[in-house]
Design an enzyme around this catalytic site. Structure first.
Site, short mmCIF file in Angstrom:
data_model
loop_
_atom_site.label_atom_id
_atom_site.label_comp_id
_atom_site.label_asym_id
_atom_site.label_seq_id
_atom_site.Cartn_x
_atom_site.Cartn_y
_atom_site.Cartn_z
CE LYS A 89 2.97 1.83 9.68
NZ LYS A 89 4.11 2.73 9.54
N GLY A 90 -3.16 2.39 6.44
CA GLY A 90 -4.12 3.37 5.94
C GLY A 90 -5.57 3.12 6.30
CG ASP A 106 1.12 7.54 4.05
OD1 ASP A 106 0.44 6.92 3.21
OD2 ASP A 106 2.34 7.41 4.18
CE LYS A 163 -5.98 8.97 -5.99
NZ LYS A 163 -4.51 9.20 -5.97
NE ARG A 203 -0.05 5.99 7.80
CZ ARG A 203 -0.01 5.37 6.64
NH1 ARG A 203 -1.10 5.26 5.91
NH2 ARG A 203 1.11 4.86 6.19
CD GLU A 261 -6.21 -1.52 0.54
OE1 GLU A 261 -5.93 -0.53 1.24
OE2 GLU A 261 -5.37 -2.09 -0.16
CG ASP A 262 -5.65 3.34 2.35
OD1 ASP A 262 -5.65 2.42 1.50
OD2 ASP A 262 -4.60 3.91 2.71
CG ASP A 308 -3.87 4.80 -7.54
OD1 ASP A 308 -4.53 5.25 -8.49
OD2 ASP A 308 -2.70 5.15 -7.31
CG PHE A 336 -1.01 12.27 -3.41
CD1 PHE A 336 -0.68 10.97 -3.74
CD2 PHE A 336 -0.72 12.73 -2.13
CE1 PHE A 336 -0.07 10.13 -2.82
CE2 PHE A 336 -0.10 11.91 -1.20
CZ PHE A 336 0.22 10.60 -1.55
#
Ligand code: IMP
Length: 192
Positions: A40-41, A152, A124, A158, A92-93, A96, A145
């Site tokens: 959902k990001g 989220d 990241k 979000r 993509e959000d 990482d 973070f």
């Protein structure tokens, strides 16, 4: 120590997303790309990014289930759009370790798109385990973070319009409700 701090404000996000949109528009001229948002990001990022692109751009979403420490994924809700022969931009959000995206790329390649690129709001990069090609990156951050603008914690936050870093995870986990009040108090209400 402050528990939460705003790291990228809404205006800065808007400017950066618009400049990514301008770059994508120039790169894909005449190629009719499809944006594939990862639920959902990616929702806020994709919504804003798509409005900086030509009106003809197609939008679809898919949802992933992650399992195992090694980041294996399967597609739990698939997109309705056939991507075979299409120019696909995965949206993509955050990237990482890169494990999720590298598995996803492997899955999508089996569908034989004409090309596959990725736009991520946040990179990241210092936490990368697997190398992944990122053609469009909004912001490069450290290993803190982050919350907001699609990111989220337990399904919440979000909808924040800016990006926040959690500086003290233990304090945040002890009292997330009071922290959400702090975040909303700092944001400008819509219409003001
Ligand atoms: P990767 O497979 O390690 O690249 O992880 C990508 C996923 O981890 C993202 O799509 C997010 O769901 C989650 N994630 C990684 N870092 C953060 C963060 O700082 N805040 C919220 N979610 C994160």
């Amino acid at each position: 120590m402050k528990t939460l701090t705003e790291v990228v404000d809404a205006d800065t996000i808007a400017r950066r997303v618009a400049s990514l949109g301008a770059a994508i528009t120039a790169d894909y001229e005449g190629r009719d790309p499809v944006l594939l948002g990862i639920l959902k990001g990616a929702v806020p990022f994709l919504a804003d990014l798509s409005r900086s692109l030509p009106a003809e751009v197609e939008i679809d979403f898919l949802s992933l289930t992650r399992f195992g420490e090694e980041g294996r994924v399967s597609i739990s809700v698939d997109s309705a759009t056939s991507i075979t022969g299409r120019h696909v931009i995965v949206v993509e959000d955050i990237v990482d370790t890169g494990l999720t995206l590298s598995y996803l790329h492997g899955l999508l390649e089996t569908r034989e798109p004409a090309s596959l690129a990725t736009a991520t709001l946040i990179d990241k990069s210092t936490r990368r385990i697997v190398g992944v090609d990122l053609q469009y990156r909004g912001f490069e951050v450290g290993d803190e973070f982050l919350l907001g603008y699609g990111l989220d914690w337990n399904g919440r936050y979000r909808n924040l319009r800016s990006l926040w870093a959690v500086m003290d995870l233990a304090a945040f986990q002890d009292d997330p409700e009071s922290l959400s009040r702090q975040v909303f108090a700092a944001e400008t209400p819509i219409g003001s």
